[in-house]
Motif scaffolding. Structure first.
Motif, PDB file in Angstrom:
ATOM      1  N   LEU A  19      73.090   2.147  20.625  1.00 56.25           N
ATOM      2  CA  LEU A  19      73.857   2.018  22.049  1.00 56.25           C
ATOM      3  C   LEU A  19      74.220   3.220  22.699  1.00 56.25           C
ATOM      4  O   LEU A  19      74.058   3.258  23.730  1.00 56.25           O
ATOM      5  N   VAL A  20      74.693   4.151  22.115  1.00 53.37           N
ATOM      6  CA  VAL A  20      75.194   5.393  22.497  1.00 53.37           C
ATOM      7  C   VAL A  20      74.161   6.505  22.788  1.00 53.37           C
ATOM      8  O   VAL A  20      73.980   6.818  24.110  1.00 53.37           O
ATOM      9  N   VAL A  21      73.707   6.919  21.714  1.00 49.13           N
ATOM     10  CA  VAL A  21      72.956   8.222  21.599  1.00 49.13           C
ATOM     11  C   VAL A  21      71.643   8.193  22.239  1.00 49.13           C
ATOM     12  O   VAL A  21      71.164   9.003  23.083  1.00 49.13           O
ATOM     13  N   VAL A  25      70.278  10.392  25.397  1.00 48.78           N
ATOM     14  CA  VAL A  25      68.902  11.304  25.063  1.00 48.78           C
ATOM     15  C   VAL A  25      67.832  11.160  26.273  1.00 48.78           C
ATOM     16  O   VAL A  25      67.208  12.012  26.864  1.00 48.78           O
ATOM     17  N   PHE A  26      67.457   9.919  26.597  1.00 43.93           N
ATOM     18  CA  PHE A  26      66.783   9.535  27.515  1.00 43.93           C
ATOM     19  C   PHE A  26      67.090   9.915  29.023  1.00 43.93           C
ATOM     20  O   PHE A  26      66.379  10.704  29.666  1.00 43.93           O
ATOM     21  N   VAL A  27      68.488  10.180  29.393  1.00 44.70           N
ATOM     22  CA  VAL A  27      69.038  10.335  30.510  1.00 44.70           C
ATOM     23  C   VAL A  27      68.796  11.988  30.737  1.00 44.70           C
ATOM     24  O   VAL A  27      68.217  12.489  31.767  1.00 44.70           O
ATOM     25  N   LEU A  28      69.127  12.625  29.451  1.00 42.17           N
ATOM     26  CA  LEU A  28      68.640  13.882  29.532  1.00 42.17           C
ATOM     27  C   LEU A  28      67.271  14.719  29.719  1.00 42.17           C
ATOM     28  O   LEU A  28      67.093  15.503  30.535  1.00 42.17           O
ATOM     29  N   PHE A  29      66.466  13.609  29.180  1.00 48.82           N
ATOM     30  CA  PHE A  29      64.913  14.026  29.282  1.00 48.82           C
ATOM     31  C   PHE A  29      64.751  13.945  30.821  1.00 48.82           C
ATOM     32  O   PHE A  29      63.932  14.596  31.317  1.00 48.82           O
ATOM     33  N   GLU A  40      63.179   1.580  36.472  1.00 51.22           N
ATOM     34  CA  GLU A  40      62.739   0.464  35.373  1.00 51.22           C
ATOM     35  C   GLU A  40      61.490   0.145  35.156  1.00 51.22           C
ATOM     36  O   GLU A  40      61.168  -0.480  34.087  1.00 51.22           O
ATOM     37  N   ASN A  41      60.486   0.386  36.095  1.00 49.52           N
ATOM     38  CA  ASN A  41      59.335   0.226  35.705  1.00 49.52           C
ATOM     39  C   ASN A  41      58.326   1.207  34.855  1.00 49.52           C
ATOM     40  O   ASN A  41      57.484   0.738  34.421  1.00 49.52           O
ATOM     41  N   GLY A  42      59.160   2.445  34.771  1.00 52.46           N
ATOM     42  CA  GLY A  42      58.390   3.774  33.999  1.00 52.46           C
ATOM     43  C   GLY A  42      59.360   3.710  32.532  1.00 52.46           C
ATOM     44  O   GLY A  42      59.495   2.476  31.897  1.00 52.46           O
ATOM     45  N   LEU A  43      59.572   4.840  32.464  1.00 46.10           N
ATOM     46  CA  LEU A  43      60.180   5.191  31.038  1.00 46.10           C
ATOM     47  C   LEU A  43      61.625   4.736  31.125  1.00 46.10           C
ATOM     48  O   LEU A  43      62.362   4.611  30.131  1.00 46.10           O
ATOM     49  N   GLY A  44      62.145   4.284  32.126  1.00 45.99           N
ATOM     50  CA  GLY A  44      63.523   3.840  32.460  1.00 45.99           C
ATOM     51  C   GLY A  44      63.881   2.330  31.679  1.00 45.99           C
ATOM     52  O   GLY A  44      65.129   2.365  31.363  1.00 45.99           O
ATOM     53  N   ALA A  45      62.756   2.005  31.498  1.00 48.32           N
ATOM     54  CA  ALA A  45      63.069   0.638  30.723  1.00 48.32           C
ATOM     55  C   ALA A  45      63.390   0.596  28.977  1.00 48.32           C
ATOM     56  O   ALA A  45      64.025  -0.048  28.417  1.00 48.32           O
ATOM     57  N   PHE A  46      63.069   1.987  28.550  1.00 49.37           N
ATOM     58  CA  PHE A  46      63.534   2.132  27.394  1.00 49.37           C
ATOM     59  C   PHE A  46      64.942   2.471  26.933  1.00 49.37           C
ATOM     60  O   PHE A  46      65.716   1.718  26.160  1.00 49.37           O
ATOM     61  N   PRO A  47      65.584   3.306  27.967  1.00 50.76           N
ATOM     62  CA  PRO A  47      67.063   3.205  27.620  1.00 50.76           C
ATOM     63  C   PRO A  47      67.833   1.984  27.985  1.00 50.76           C
ATOM     64  O   PRO A  47      68.653   1.646  27.140  1.00 50.76           O
ATOM     65  N   LEU A  48      67.358   1.085  28.921  1.00 40.67           N
ATOM     66  CA  LEU A  48      67.729  -0.318  29.333  1.00 40.67           C
ATOM     67  C   LEU A  48      67.650  -1.230  27.947  1.00 40.67           C
ATOM     68  O   LEU A  48      68.427  -1.935  27.508  1.00 40.67           O
ATOM     69  N   LEU A  49      66.383  -1.061  27.293  1.00 37.77           N
ATOM     70  CA  LEU A  49      65.946  -1.907  26.278  1.00 37.77           C
ATOM     71  C   LEU A  49      67.215  -1.650  25.108  1.00 37.77           C
ATOM     72  O   LEU A  49      67.545  -2.396  24.196  1.00 37.77           O
ATOM     73  N   CYS A  50      67.306  -0.239  24.674  1.00 36.91           N
ATOM     74  CA  CYS A  50      68.085   0.202  23.656  1.00 36.91           C
ATOM     75  C   CYS A  50      69.549  -0.380  23.909  1.00 36.91           C
ATOM     76  O   CYS A  50      70.199  -0.683  23.134  1.00 36.91           O
ATOM     77  N   ILE A  52      70.293  -3.163  25.588  1.00 38.70           N
ATOM     78  CA  ILE A  52      70.535  -4.528  25.504  1.00 38.70           C
ATOM     79  C   ILE A  52      70.314  -4.773  24.086  1.00 38.70           C
ATOM     80  O   ILE A  52      71.072  -5.573  23.482  1.00 38.70           O
ATOM     81  N   LEU A  53      69.547  -4.223  23.461  1.00 41.13           N
ATOM     82  CA  LEU A  53      69.470  -4.398  21.871  1.00 41.13           C
ATOM     83  C   LEU A  53      70.685  -4.051  21.007  1.00 41.13           C
ATOM     84  O   LEU A  53      70.949  -4.709  20.093  1.00 41.13           O
ATOM     85  N   GLY A  54      71.071  -2.871  21.585  1.00 42.96           N
ATOM     86  CA  GLY A  54      72.176  -2.443  20.689  1.00 42.96           C
ATOM     87  C   GLY A  54      73.476  -3.388  21.162  1.00 42.96           C
ATOM     88  O   GLY A  54      73.990  -3.595  20.189  1.00 42.96           O
ATOM     89  N   GLY A  55      73.481  -3.944  22.304  1.00 43.05           N
ATOM     90  CA  GLY A  55      74.594  -4.707  22.447  1.00 43.05           C
ATOM     91  C   GLY A  55      74.563  -6.001  21.685  1.00 43.05           C
ATOM     92  O   GLY A  55      75.537  -6.550  21.226  1.00 43.05           O
ATOM     93  N   TYR A  56      73.348  -6.554  21.818  1.00 44.61           N
ATOM     94  CA  TYR A  56      73.254  -7.801  21.219  1.00 44.61           C
ATOM     95  C   TYR A  56      73.325  -7.884  19.439  1.00 44.61           C
ATOM     96  O   TYR A  56      73.784  -8.697  18.925  1.00 44.61           O
ATOM     97  N   SER A  57      72.802  -6.701  18.949  1.00 43.99           N
ATOM     98  CA  SER A  57      72.888  -6.585  17.674  1.00 43.99           C
ATOM     99  C   SER A  57      74.427  -6.273  17.160  1.00 43.99           C
ATOM    100  O   SER A  57      74.762  -6.593  15.946  1.00 43.99           O
ATOM    101  N   LEU A  58      75.209  -5.762  17.925  1.00 47.38           N
ATOM    102  CA  LEU A  58      76.592  -5.715  17.652  1.00 47.38           C
ATOM    103  C   LEU A  58      77.175  -7.046  17.440  1.00 47.38           C
ATOM    104  O   LEU A  58      78.117  -7.236  16.951  1.00 47.38           O
TER     105      LEU A  58
END
Length: 85
Positions: A19-21, A25-29, A40-50, A52-58
Motif C-alpha cells: 500500500l505504501v512503498v 517507487v513507481f512515482v519515483l520511476f 492511468e492507461n499506461g504504467l500508472g495503472a500499477f500504482p493504482l492497482l497496488c 486498491i489491492l492493498g486497501g481491500y486486503s487490509l
C-alpha cells in the motif's frame, strides 16, 4: 501462540508495504524517467492497482491481527494470573 501472532502480522506488514512503498517507487520511476507513461492507461495503472489491492486486503488482515492480539493479551493475562495464585 507466538506462531499464530506472527502468521497474523506478516500479511499485515506485506499489505502495508504494497500500500505504501510500491506506489512511492513507481512515482519515483515516473519522475526519473519522464518517457514512461504515468497515466492511468499506461504504467500508472500499477500504482493504482497496488493502492486498491492493498486497501481491500487490509479489510481482512487488520481484523485478524486485532483478534489475535486480543487473544494473546488475554492468554498472557490468564497465564500471569495463575502464577500469582
Amino acid at each position: 501462540m507466538k506462531k499464530i501472532y506472527i502468521v497474523s502480522i506478516i500479511p499485515l506488514l506485506i499489505n502495508l508495504f504494497v500500500l505504501v512503498v510500491v506506489p512511492i517507487v513507481f512515482v519515483l520511476f515516473f519522475n526519473l524517467f519522464p518517457n514512461l507513461d504515468g497515466s492511468e492507461n499506461g504504467l500508472g495503472a500499477f500504482p493504482l492497482l497496488c493502492v486498491i489491492l492493498g486497501g481491500y486486503s487490509l479489510f481482512f488482515t487488520i481484523p485478524f491481527a486485532i483478534i489475535v492480539s486480543i487473544f494473546i493479551f488475554l492468554y498472557h493475562l490468564i497465564k500471569n494470573g495463575e502464577k500469582n495464585r
